[in-house]
Design an enzyme around this catalytic site. Structure first.
Site, PDB file in Angstrom:
ATOM      1  N   ASP A   1       0.792  -1.051  -0.166  1.00  0.00           N
ATOM      2  CA  ASP A   1       0.059  -0.037  -0.218  1.00  0.00           C
ATOM      3  C   ASP A   1       0.775   1.231  -0.037  1.00  0.00           C
ATOM      4  O   ASP A   1       0.179   2.315   0.127  1.00  0.00           O
ATOM      5  CB  ASP A   1      -0.842   0.000   1.315  1.00  0.00           C
ATOM      6  CG  ASP A   1      -0.325  -0.110   2.612  1.00  0.00           C
ATOM      7  OD1 ASP A   1       1.013  -0.694   2.441  1.00  0.00           O
ATOM      8  OD2 ASP A   1      -1.059   0.213   3.465  1.00  0.00           O
ATOM      9  N   GLU A   2       1.974   1.139  -0.113  1.00  0.00           N
ATOM     10  CA  GLU A   2       3.128   2.366  -0.303  1.00  0.00           C
ATOM     11  C   GLU A   2       4.005   2.437  -0.956  1.00  0.00           C
ATOM     12  O   GLU A   2       4.367   1.374  -1.576  1.00  0.00           O
ATOM     13  CB  GLU A   2       3.736   2.371   1.189  1.00  0.00           C
ATOM     14  CG  GLU A   2       2.799   2.608   2.598  1.00  0.00           C
ATOM     15  CD  GLU A   2       3.617   2.869   3.819  1.00  0.00           C
ATOM     16  OE1 GLU A   2       4.313   3.789   4.006  1.00  0.00           O
ATOM     17  OE2 GLU A   2       3.736   1.810   4.442  1.00  0.00           O
TER      18      GLU A   2
END
Length: 561
Positions: free
Chosen positions: A111-112
């Site tokens: 998610d990053e």
């Protein structure tokens, strides 16, 4: 002594840190829009790994036990998030979108992402000029400019960050947060300041105030629990404590390199580059389960994992060469569980690749063979003749290789060329074989065409001749073991008594195609004839068939490499 003041801080870059809001929960809400209006939690095993913001308003926190979460929020909807397929797929879609803006994209988990947009920023500043206003939140709300003149560049980066986030929302339906600054450390810290669906920009003059705003030195990205414990032992708990600490004290507690690195972080300095992330080194799945103690249940569970894993590998497009089995065994005596793994190499030929979509697939015979390998690894970990209790099974592929087109690879060239010139195809009823015009791959099963390619630690000699074929006993006294694949890189002269003069025509072995044999170089002809004579003389003096030692052949060299 480390001179803090002499260290120059590089403001020339523009870095964005992108973080997807409550990622797993968002993916589930996209799949089922009804979940957007209710408190939602995503579980793995017996804990919640994330929740949507409606649930967080009820007090639901990350890594909370499901039982505790339901006590706080009885109407919490819980979705099982152990199957990561949809999350991985969405994650790579986000990364792919970011690569439209820069080739320098570094993934951090699912998610990053870090994005270095320095080049794009410089190009846009040439066309748009100065007087750029930052988008979103500005740390300290202070527009003070830096002496090096980098303020406009960071503000331009904030405009691009907003553009990127708007695009992700429009195309992928995901909200994101962003941090914008001139290095990765500040960008990551800025990203967490305002959530959800917001962005924050940190100008160079505000680096130290941002770092000092942290409550504990453990909140600095990169400072793990082990380092934090060491720092606590020398009474360093806050960033200010770290800045005031003597360099020699840090060196004694840690080492010179780590001490320098920590001091740089305490002043907001981070010259680490955004590293372009490649594809994952392993693709795997794990499923916790109730106690498994029957082999058929274990096999069924592994089959389910394998089918799910093939979907992930298919989209990745690379061919795995190693498979790893993971188990978690429960010891009834000690009441403790422990994990064990076992892995082995597998043939890439088990997999086939679609020439149009480049997707990897597994046919039914290969699937059965792979499952047999998996169970063999399992039995090396677990003695199935005794009682056992398995609470987790895992399966993963590692050590991938790109699929190389058969007709374009150098190994395939030699294989196909030798297949056409083969003089060693042995037929059960015919003493003279016909030259072959195609090569049947040993791993082609079920009517599926497999591309020819090198196989690790496995000879492909079996694909050049019919295995276990023998000549009729009425024709010859023993089977021939000739193989064109065993042409040596350096021919060796045999004894004078068996040698054939180079000035004379070399006799063709009885089971070889004479037309093809005549086209071979004389030294190759001689070697084939002498090999045949040796095999015949050996078989006449022994009931056991002649088994020739493996040699460093031209074909084997290319297949291994």
């Amino acid at each position: 002594m480390y001179d803090i003041e002499s260290e120059a801080d590089d403001h020339s870059r523009a870095i964005i840190h992108i973080d997807i809001d409550c990622f797993y929960a968002q993916v589930e809400m996209i799949k089922d829009p009804r979940l957007c209006q209710v408190p939602l939690g995503v579980k793995q095993k017996n804990i919640l790994v994330t929740s949507n913001y409606i649930a967080r308003k009820h007090g639901i926190k990350k890594c909370m036990l499901i039982s505790d979460a339901l006590t706080i929020c009885p109407n919490l909807e819980i979705v099982n998030g152990e199957d990561l397929y949809d999350y991985r797929k969405t994650s790579y879609q986000v990364t792919s979108y970011l690569q439209k803006y820069s080739a320098l994209v570094e993934r951090l988990g699912l998610d990053e992402n870090y994005v270095d947009i320095t080049q794009l920023v410089n190009e846009r500043l040439k066309h748009q000029g100065e007087n750029v206003h930052a988008k979103g939140n500005l740390f300290n709300n202070d527009n003070a400019t830096c002496l090096c003149g980098c303020t406009e560049r960071i503000k331009m980066a904030s405009l691009i960050a907003q553009e990127i986030r708007d695009g992700i929302l429009l195309e992928l339906k995901l909200t994101t947060c962003a941090g914008i600054s001139y290095n990765k450390l500040l960008a990551k810290l800025a990203c967490s300041l305002h959530k959800p669906n917001q962005q924050t920009t940190v100008l160079p003059n505000h680096a130290v105030p941002l770092i000092l705003s942290l409550n504990n030195v453990s909140e600095i990205p990169g400072v793990g629990s082990a380092t934090n414990e060491v720092l606590e032992k020398i009474n360093i708990r806050t960033v200010e404590d770290l800045q005031k600490c003597y360099f020699e004290t840090l060196v004694q507690a840690l080492n010179a390199d780590k001490a320098k690195w920590l001091i740089d972080l305490s002043y907001g300095r981070d010259n680490s580059v955004v590293k372009t992330s490649g594809r994952p080194q392993s693709i795997g799945l794990e499923d916790s389960c109730k106690v498994l103690n029957v082999e058929t249940e274990v096999r069924d569970k592994f089959h389910q994992l394998l089918m799910r894993l093939i979907i992930l590998v298919s989209e990745d497009g690379r061919v795995p060469t190693t498979i790893k089995v993971t188990i978690r065994k429960f010891d009834g005596a000690s009441r403790v569980s422990h994990r064990e793994t076992k892995q082995c190499n597998i043939s890439p030929g088990l997999f086939s690749t679609d020439k149009v979509t480049h997707m990897v697939s597994l046919n039914e015979p290969s699937e059965k063979k792979l499952l047999s390998i998996i169970m063999s690894l399992f039995k090396k970990l677990v003695n199935t003749s005794h009682s056992y209790h398995i609470t987790l099974l895992g399966l993963s592929f590692t050590k991938f290789k790109e699929r190389i087109g058969g007709k374009n690879s150098i190994a395939s060239y030699f294989v196909n060329d030798l297949a056409v010139q083969s003089v060693t195809s042995i037929e059960r009823k015919n003493s003279i074989s016909q030259p072959r015009t195609s090569l049947q791959t040993a791993t082609s099963t079920g009517g599926v065409e497999i591309e020819i390619e090198p196989q690790p630690k496995k000879s492909r000699l079996g694909s050049l001749s019919t295995r276990n074929a023998r000549l009729s006993e009425s024709d010859y006294s023993s089977p021939s073991k000739l193989r064109v694949a065993e042409l040596r890189l350096n021919s060796r002269d045999s004894d004078n008594s068996d040698s054939v003069s180079s000035n004379q025509d070399i006799e063709c072995p009885p089971n070889a195609d004479q037309d093809v044999f005549k086209e071979l170089p004389s030294d190759v002809q001689r070697e084939l004839w002498e090999d045949w004579k040796r095999s015949r003389s050996h078989d006449e003096s022994s009931d056991k068939p002649f088994k020739k030692a493996r040699t460093n052949t031209l074909l084997n060299y290319f297949l291994k490499n």
